[in-house]
Design an enzyme around this catalytic site. Structure first.
Site, PDB file in Angstrom:
ATOM      1  N   HIS A 114      40.200  39.978  46.091  1.00  0.00           N
ATOM      2  CA  HIS A 114      39.859  41.224  45.407  1.00  0.00           C
ATOM      3  C   HIS A 114      38.362  41.492  45.447  1.00  0.00           C
ATOM      4  CE1 HIS A 114      43.683  42.371  43.062  1.00  0.00           C
ATOM      5  NE2 HIS A 114      44.025  41.526  44.018  1.00  0.00           N
ATOM      6  N   VAL A 164      36.573  44.805  48.374  1.00  0.00           N
ATOM      7  CA  VAL A 164      35.861  45.906  47.717  1.00  0.00           C
ATOM      8  C   VAL A 164      34.356  45.667  47.865  1.00  0.00           C
ATOM      9  CG1 VAL A 164      35.509  47.190  45.577  1.00  0.00           C
ATOM     10  CG2 VAL A 164      37.748  46.202  46.071  1.00  0.00           C
TER      11      VAL A 164
END
Length: 331
Positions: free
Chosen positions: A66, A70
């Site tokens: 995660h 990003v």
């Protein structure tokens, strides 16, 4: 839970380093002179945490994914929101990230700041801790190039569209990974991270209760498995913490059982099961199901590649004093 002794010995799997467009400032032995006990601190911290809380490895691996997808592998997912900024952690998809994973990174940073203040980035701690935890639960060793800086931006709005979701089709997953430079084979290998960890009922309950207007339960799920999941998730709306292991057979061991489960109807998420049905991904599922060595080799290669995805070096980042705070207030 028993942990393999080979974790302490770190046997190096014979894998060639992939040729990647990586900043030359990154190096495996980056902290040898500036923080010589870096590897020892990380290893001891993750060992203690994993023994105390066996879900730490899976949670940290997910946290790493995660973070990297990003804005690159820059520890931006660790930043806490403040009155000026809603950080990545505020995104709904990140609400279920593991508290144990955040905790193990915080502990490692605290120890390193005592011996090497201002030297080691949170991004490097997360990358190294992830690798060590994967090895600790039986997975492959892979090299971690170090020298990342911590990102100076963490925004809620940057998360949308930058993480794979359980509702994605194989077409969408192939596009998602392809746009970021990952092949279909690398995508399937990285999906093998689901050999450890768990998912909450809301992430797979549609397969149990709302598959279609005429068939409430996905017929591809093994019937007895579906019955157990429906029983477990019956109270899912009131108890949102209810969850199931991604690999029901060997949930705490990093192995190739995840791939063996898929053709048996034991894949938990729709995106997992889809891999064994699509002609582009099925050959790799079949390969990894019978050849754990091939899976480990390809997973290690893909993790090396992911770990340097859009990293920051030099003045493009900083070394945070605390992993959840920028060194100066960001608005």
């Amino acid at each position: 839970m028993a942990f393999p002794l080979h974790f302490l010995l770190f046997p190096i799997m014979i894998t060639s380093l992939p040729i990647l467009p990586v900043d030359s400032k990154l190096a495996v032995g980056y902290y040898q002179k500036t923080c010589p006990n870096f590897e020892k601190v990380i290893r001891e911290t993750v060992t203690s945490k994993q023994i105390t809380s066996p879900v730490t490895a899976a949670g940290t691996l997910r946290l790493f994914f995660h973070d990297c997808f990003v804005d690159g592998c820059d520890a931006s997912v660790l930043i806490a929101s403040n009155s000026f900024n809603k950080a990545e952690r505020e995104a709904e998809i990140n609400h279920s990230l593991s508290g144990d994973a955040f905790d193990v990174i915080t502990h490692a940073k605290t120890h390193l700041e005592l011996s090497c203040p201002g030297i080691v980035s949170c991004a490097d701690i997360l990358a190294q801790a992830t690798r060590d935890l994967v090895v600790m639960v039986g997975g492959p060793f892979y090299n971690v190039r170090l020298g990342r800086k911590d990102g100076m931006v963490s925004k809620l709005e940057h998360v949308e569209g930058n993480l794979p979701e359980v509702k994605h089709t194989v077409d969408e997953l192939v596009d998602f990974f392809g746009q970021r430079g990952f092949s279909i084979q690398e995508m399937v290998a990285l999906s093998g991270g689901h050999t450890i960890g768990f998912s909450h009922c809301k992430e797979f309950s549609d397969r149990l209760f709302n598959f279609s207007a005429t068939t409430p339960t996905d017929p591809d799920i093994y019937p007895k498995f579906a019955d157990k999941l429906k029983e477990m998730c019956a109270n899912r709306d009131k108890d949102t913490s209810m969850s199931a292991f991604n690999d029901v057979m060997t949930p705490g061991k990093f192995d190739n059982m995840y791939y063996q489960n898929l053709p048996r109807g034991l894949g938990l998420l729709a995106t997992d099961h889809a891999l064994v049905k699509d002609p582009r991904t099925k050959p790799f599922v079949d390969l990894y199901a019978v050849n754990q060595t091939a899976f480990f080799h390809d997973f290690a290669h893909a993790m090396e590649k992911l770990s340097v995805f859009e990293v920051k070096t030099g003045r493009k980042g900083e070394v945070r004093r605390k992993c959840d705070l920028f060194n100066s207030i960001k608005t």
